[in-house]
Enzyme design. Structure first.
Site, mmCIF file in Angstrom:
data_model
loop_
_atom_site.group_PDB
_atom_site.id
_atom_site.type_symbol
_atom_site.label_atom_id
_atom_site.label_comp_id
_atom_site.label_asym_id
_atom_site.label_seq_id
_atom_site.Cartn_x
_atom_site.Cartn_y
_atom_site.Cartn_z
ATOM 1 N N ASP A 6 0.858 -1.179 0.000
ATOM 2 C CA ASP A 6 0.000 0.000 0.000
ATOM 3 C C ASP A 6 0.900 1.237 0.000
ATOM 4 O O ASP A 6 2.084 1.159 0.356
ATOM 5 C CB ASP A 6 -0.876 -0.034 1.256
ATOM 6 C CG ASP A 6 -1.684 1.235 1.452
ATOM 7 O OD1 ASP A 6 -2.385 1.639 0.510
ATOM 8 O OD2 ASP A 6 -1.599 1.822 2.544
ATOM 9 N N ASP A 8 -0.353 5.232 0.710
ATOM 10 C CA ASP A 8 -0.686 6.231 1.732
ATOM 11 C C ASP A 8 -0.732 5.621 3.127
ATOM 12 O O ASP A 8 -1.494 4.689 3.393
ATOM 13 C CB ASP A 8 -2.038 6.876 1.424
ATOM 14 C CG ASP A 8 -1.992 7.754 0.185
ATOM 15 O OD1 ASP A 8 -0.892 7.941 -0.355
ATOM 16 O OD2 ASP A 8 -3.051 8.250 -0.236
ATOM 17 N N ASP A 205 -1.818 -0.412 5.976
ATOM 18 C CA ASP A 205 -2.185 0.218 7.250
ATOM 19 C C ASP A 205 -3.683 0.383 7.447
ATOM 20 O O ASP A 205 -4.126 0.705 8.554
ATOM 21 C CB ASP A 205 -1.542 1.602 7.349
ATOM 22 C CG ASP A 205 -2.244 2.622 6.460
ATOM 23 O OD1 ASP A 205 -2.420 2.343 5.249
ATOM 24 O OD2 ASP A 205 -2.638 3.687 6.971
#
Length: 272
Positions: A6, A8, A205
């Site tokens: 991922d 961001d 996250d």
């Protein structure tokens, strides 16, 4: 090894979008020619920029799995990779009907426009335009309660769509996700390298990363700037670095890369 990440809040800092704290691990990945596949809610236009910045020549997965770009001749010619078929216009039509009928308080990217995207993300105008250049997904700024968010998701699911939560926005798309794209790519890599033992690693996250994290041999859960619990039911190995963003990303990857080197040294010694 192949790494799926991922952006961001994971490889990129949540607030500054800086990836440089992860440079040590990125350099090792590059030197060992270990594929780093970006798997993001960002658009293909945005990921093209990061491909250049990070000097990557590997596939990218955009819009939470709704779009994918694979370099020409990267996989054997028989390898078929599929993505979502529903268009952004169709998503917007369904979104508007559901929003009006239920009086949900929210704003989609097409409603925010470039000025609103700049305001909510801190991106420059140019980057906000790229973030809004979507093919098959619609980010949504949620302004209602969490209970109403669950109802919104149920309404979309009843219409054959999926609503996932990222670090900042809800994301509306076809009934697909990062997990499906990652599983397709793992299968493609296994066909690319027959007879080898492939270790897959994923880092994320947010709640929209959970499917991806559960789809790989090793999952790295980066501390996120949100209140949603990141629980995995998988029995596979799970790492949880203490630092958020690229600092934690670097910490976890350096650990895994050191372990990989130790295994390779031991294997070489046994073969002498």
């Amino acid at each position: 090894m192949v790494v799926f990440s991922d952006l961001d809040g994971s490889l990129l800092d949540h607030d500054t979008y800086d990836w440089r704290p992860a440079r040590p691990a990125l350099e090792i990945l590059r030197k060992r020619d270990i594929p780093l596949v970006l798997v993001s809610s960002k658009t293909l236009a945005e990921l093209a920029d990061y491909r250049v910045q990070l000097q990557l020549r590997h596939p990218v997965v955009a819009e939470n799995g709704a779009a994918m770009d694979v370099p020409a001749d990267y996989f054997p010619g028989s390898t078929m990779l599929s993505t979502a078929t529903i268009s952004r216009d169709q998503l917007q039509t369904v979104y508007n009907e559901v929003k009006v009928a239920n009086e949900f308080r929210c704003q989609a990217f097409y409603e925010l426009g470039v000025p609103g995207i700049v305001r909510e993300t801190g991106l420059t105008e140019r980057k906000a335009m790229r973030a809004n250049d979507r093919k098959a997904s619609e980010p949504i700024l949620w302004l209602d309660s969490e209970e109403r968010a669950a109802l919104f998701s149920q309404e979309m699911q009843a219409r054959g769509l999926r609503c996932t939560r990222g670090g900042r926005f809800l994301h509306l798309m076809a009934d697909t996700g990062k997990d499906e794209a990652v599983r397709q790519l793992i299968d493609a890599y296994m066909r690319k390298w027959p007879g080898t033992t492939l270790t897959s690693v994923s880092l994320g996250d947010g709640p929209n990363d959970l499917g991806m994290l559960a789809s790989t041999d090793i999952a790295v859960v980066i501390p996120g700037k949100h209140e949603h619990r990141m629980s995995l039911t998988t029995q596979k190995r799970v790492l949880r670095p203490t630092s958020p963003g690229p600092v934690g990303w670097n910490e976890a990857m350096l650990t895994l890369l050191a372990e990989q080197q130790d295994v390779q040294r031991a294997t070489h010694k046994d073969g002498e």
